[in-house]
Design a protein around this motif. Structure first.
Motif, mmCIF file in Angstrom:
data_model
loop_
_atom_site.group_PDB
_atom_site.id
_atom_site.type_symbol
_atom_site.label_atom_id
_atom_site.label_comp_id
_atom_site.label_asym_id
_atom_site.label_seq_id
_atom_site.Cartn_x
_atom_site.Cartn_y
_atom_site.Cartn_z
ATOM 1 N N LEU A 151 0.859 -1.181 0.000
ATOM 2 C CA LEU A 151 0.000 0.000 0.000
ATOM 3 C C LEU A 151 0.897 1.232 0.000
ATOM 4 O O LEU A 151 1.753 1.376 0.881
ATOM 5 N N ALA A 152 0.715 2.098 -0.988
ATOM 6 C CA ALA A 152 1.452 3.367 -1.069
ATOM 7 C C ALA A 152 0.498 4.483 -0.641
ATOM 8 O O ALA A 152 -0.292 4.986 -1.443
ATOM 9 N N GLU A 153 0.552 4.870 0.615
ATOM 10 C CA GLU A 153 -0.379 5.851 1.167
ATOM 11 C C GLU A 153 0.277 6.543 2.348
ATOM 12 O O GLU A 153 1.099 5.951 3.063
ATOM 13 N N THR A 154 -0.071 7.828 2.553
ATOM 14 C CA THR A 154 0.498 8.596 3.653
ATOM 15 C C THR A 154 -0.552 9.139 4.605
ATOM 16 O O THR A 154 -0.195 9.624 5.680
ATOM 17 N N ASN A 155 -1.823 9.085 4.267
ATOM 18 C CA ASN A 155 -2.870 9.597 5.139
ATOM 19 C C ASN A 155 -3.271 8.538 6.162
ATOM 20 O O ASN A 155 -3.580 7.396 5.802
ATOM 21 N N ILE A 156 -3.261 8.904 7.432
ATOM 22 C CA ILE A 156 -3.549 7.953 8.505
ATOM 23 C C ILE A 156 -4.964 7.411 8.395
ATOM 24 O O ILE A 156 -5.200 6.202 8.555
ATOM 25 N N GLU A 157 -5.923 8.272 8.125
ATOM 26 C CA GLU A 157 -7.309 7.824 8.048
ATOM 27 C C GLU A 157 -7.502 6.818 6.921
ATOM 28 O O GLU A 157 -8.208 5.807 7.093
ATOM 29 N N ASP A 158 -6.874 7.052 5.774
ATOM 30 C CA ASP A 158 -6.991 6.105 4.664
ATOM 31 C C ASP A 158 -6.286 4.784 4.984
ATOM 32 O O ASP A 158 -6.765 3.705 4.616
ATOM 33 N N ILE A 159 -5.157 4.860 5.675
ATOM 34 C CA ILE A 159 -4.429 3.636 6.040
ATOM 35 C C ILE A 159 -5.257 2.795 6.996
ATOM 36 O O ILE A 159 -5.397 1.570 6.824
ATOM 37 N N LEU A 160 -5.843 3.426 8.018
ATOM 38 C CA LEU A 160 -6.640 2.675 8.984
ATOM 39 C C LEU A 160 -7.902 2.107 8.350
ATOM 40 O O LEU A 160 -8.336 0.994 8.702
ATOM 41 N N ALA A 161 -8.504 2.855 7.410
ATOM 42 C CA ALA A 161 -9.684 2.328 6.724
ATOM 43 C C ALA A 161 -9.330 1.108 5.882
ATOM 44 O O ALA A 161 -10.100 0.138 5.807
ATOM 45 N N THR A 162 -8.145 1.127 5.259
ATOM 46 C CA THR A 162 -7.712 -0.025 4.459
ATOM 47 C C THR A 162 -7.401 -1.228 5.349
ATOM 48 O O THR A 162 -7.727 -2.371 5.016
ATOM 49 N N LEU A 163 -6.772 -0.965 6.493
ATOM 50 C CA LEU A 163 -6.454 -2.071 7.401
ATOM 51 C C LEU A 163 -7.707 -2.695 8.000
ATOM 52 O O LEU A 163 -7.693 -3.871 8.376
ATOM 53 N N GLY A 164 -8.785 -1.916 8.102
ATOM 54 C CA GLY A 164 -10.013 -2.434 8.679
ATOM 55 C C GLY A 164 -10.794 -3.345 7.765
ATOM 56 O O GLY A 164 -11.774 -3.967 8.190
ATOM 57 N N GLN A 165 -10.403 -3.425 6.497
ATOM 58 C CA GLN A 165 -11.097 -4.312 5.564
ATOM 59 C C GLN A 165 -10.591 -5.752 5.722
ATOM 60 O O GLN A 165 -9.476 -6.001 6.137
ATOM 61 N N ALA A 197 0.713 12.410 16.634
ATOM 62 C CA ALA A 197 -0.678 12.044 16.376
ATOM 63 C C ALA A 197 -0.775 10.776 15.538
ATOM 64 O O ALA A 197 -1.605 9.894 15.798
ATOM 65 N N GLY A 198 0.083 10.656 14.508
ATOM 66 C CA GLY A 198 0.064 9.458 13.682
ATOM 67 C C GLY A 198 0.468 8.220 14.452
ATOM 68 O O GLY A 198 -0.131 7.147 14.296
ATOM 69 N N SER A 199 1.484 8.347 15.306
ATOM 70 C CA SER A 199 1.911 7.200 16.109
ATOM 71 C C SER A 199 0.822 6.765 17.076
ATOM 72 O O SER A 199 0.591 5.569 17.274
ATOM 73 N N GLN A 200 0.142 7.739 17.686
ATOM 74 C CA GLN A 200 -0.937 7.405 18.610
ATOM 75 C C GLN A 200 -2.044 6.622 17.922
ATOM 76 O O GLN A 200 -2.549 5.626 18.450
ATOM 77 N N ALA A 201 -2.432 7.053 16.709
ATOM 78 C CA ALA A 201 -3.505 6.370 15.993
ATOM 79 C C ALA A 201 -3.106 4.954 15.603
ATOM 80 O O ALA A 201 -3.894 4.008 15.738
ATOM 81 N N LEU A 202 -1.880 4.772 15.113
ATOM 82 C CA LEU A 202 -1.436 3.448 14.689
ATOM 83 C C LEU A 202 -1.251 2.506 15.882
ATOM 84 O O LEU A 202 -1.602 1.328 15.807
#
Length: 464
Positions: A151-165, A197-202
């Motif tokens: 996955l080539a992505e830098t936005n945290i929200e998009d990364i978490l949405a992809t991981l949730g699938q 903020a990104g580390s906290q979300a991940l």
């Protein structure tokens, strides 16, 4: 709508101030304070605008009880598993730092491929390279056949949405944490606020789902992971990938591990096909050793639970300068000054008019004080111009009074030395219950003048 609050954050240490200033009062760095906005979340130190809820009590548990061992995922790369304490713990977060181009992405790609071949679901998120570049690296490492999802992505929200699938992944690799950003804060990627903020979300995702998370962090010119040090406190383990550009080996070092020992190292050798494990690093550091050269002493050291033999080289030469030069590579400069002072004060070894150069062979870096005795032996050998015995190892800590203090793990040091063919050892005075060399000669040194007399006696015997 929450009111935006402007704060000024140091990009080196993460300290927050109410106004801009040229020098950070917390870390002392200049021109590192940047203006950032915090919209109601309190990420950069601003107030939280949402209403508070009343807390509910929780059950208190005793210390005594059954303790379950943390479930781990073994990569099959023994050196990597050694550093992590036996494998990656599910639901944990690891931070891997290192200089640019040192091989962090190469190591993690090899680990991801090994886990994928074992049946684990691995997702590799690249924020610095495109998918085509990651595929080229995988082909070079012969890992393209592994079922690693990219996955080539830098936005945290998009990364978490992809991981949730689909199914929960077993391992997620974020390469790197400085490139990702979140919509929750208004600041550029790589700033302290975004990294935090990104580390906290991940990490929150890893703890809630049980997926292991590996974050790759850049290293500053001072050798620290870029961004606030609070990120190192947030994760469960911090690994540093070290190595010199002129040398082909790399060291993966543990500086923090909540699920295993610290100060462990894993040694790798960089080649055309990626990183290769080095199960016996002592042979690597002693591979090109010249036993007949003066000023070279073999130090039997410890890295965590692993004994490592490394050569310490010293060069003492008359100085044409008014202030002699002291140069150290791979050891502590103040520690060398202390050893020189003890040699001159208690042993009569005059080095005040000599230049002193000290080097640890192979680019290795020694951090334990047990190398004092080996350094002293190398200095006296170089000054006298006579080599030390080729089959002898040295270890021991020197105090300011000139006495040689005992160090831990003496038996493991001697066992490693015997395995590599060293039959003599010069070490501190041991107690009656301490292990000694079984096949070789053990010389116990109580005072540093005893070592100087032994080296001088060896020189006189060689001249005779």
């Amino acid at each position: 709508m929450a009111k935006a609050k402007t704060t000024f954050v140091c990009q080196n240490c993460g300290a927050v101030t109410s106004r801009w200033q040229g020098k950070c009062e917390a870390c002392g760095e200049w021109n590192t304070i940047v203006e950032e906005s915090d919209i109601g979340g309190g990420i950069a130190g601003g107030p939280v605008s949402r209403s508070r809820r009343k807390g509910r009590p929780s059950a208190l548990l005793p210390l005594q009880g059954e303790a379950e061992e943390a479930p781990r995922i073994r990569t099959g790369i023994d050196e990597f598993d050694r550093v992590t304490g036996g494998g990656i713990v599910r639901g944990s977060a690891l931070l891997v730092g290192g200089d640019p181009g040192i091989g962090k992405s190469t190591l993690l790609m090899q680990a991801a491929a090994a886990l994928a071949r074992a049946g684990n679901r691995v997702i590799y998120v690249s924020g610095e390279e495109a998918v085509a570049q990651v595929r080229l690296r995988a082909q070079r490492l012969k890992a393209a056949d592994a079922s690693v999802e990219l996955l080539a992505e830098t936005n945290i929200e998009d990364i978490l949405a992809t991981l949730g699938q689909d199914k929960r992944p077993d391992l997620v690799i974020i390469d790197s944490i400085q490139t990702v950003w979140t919509d929750a804060v208004e600041s550029a990627p790589g700033t302290v606020t975004q990294v935090r903020a990104g580390s906290q979300a991940l990490i929150r995702y890893a703890k809630s789902t049980g997926a292991a998370m590996i974050l790759v962090g850049h290293v500053t010119k001072e050798g620290q992971i870029a961004g606030p040090r609070v990120v190192e406190h947030m994760v469960d383990a911090v690994l540093y990938f070290e190595g010199e550009g002129a040398h082909h080996y790399r060291i993966l070092r543990t500086v923090k591990n909540r699920f295993g020992p610290t100060d462990e190292i894993g040694v790798f050798e960089m080649g055309d096909a990626g990183l290769r494990e080095v199960p016996n690093p002592s042979e690597l550091f002693l591979g090109e050793r010249n036993g007949k050269a003066p000023g070279a002493a073999v130090f039997a050291g410890m890295e965590g639970t692993r004994p490592v033999l490394v050569e310490i080289q010293a060069l003492v030469a008359p100085s044409p300068l008014g202030t002699p030069r002291r140069s150290v590579i791979g050891w502590d400069q103040p520690r060398l000054a202390m050893v020189l002072a003890v040699l001159e004060a208690h042993c009569g070894v005059r080095l005040g008019q000599h230049d002193v150069y000290l080097n640890v062979a192979g680019g290795y870096r020694i951090k334990e004080p047990a190398a004092d005795l080996a350094v002293a032996a190398a200095l006296v050998s170089s000054l006298s111009g006579r080599p030390l015995p080729a089959d002898c190892v040295y270890f021991g800590e020197i105090s300011l009074s000139g006495s040689v203090r005992p160090v831990s793990h003496g038996g493991q040091r001697l066992k490693e030395a015997e395995k590599l063919g060293f039959r003599q050892s010069v070490q501190p005075l041991l107690g009656p219950d301490m292990p000694r060399s079984r096949d070789g000669e053990t010389v116990e040194i109580e005072q540093l003048p005893d070592l100087v007399a032994r080296v001088a006696a060896g020189a006189l015997e060689a001249e005779a």
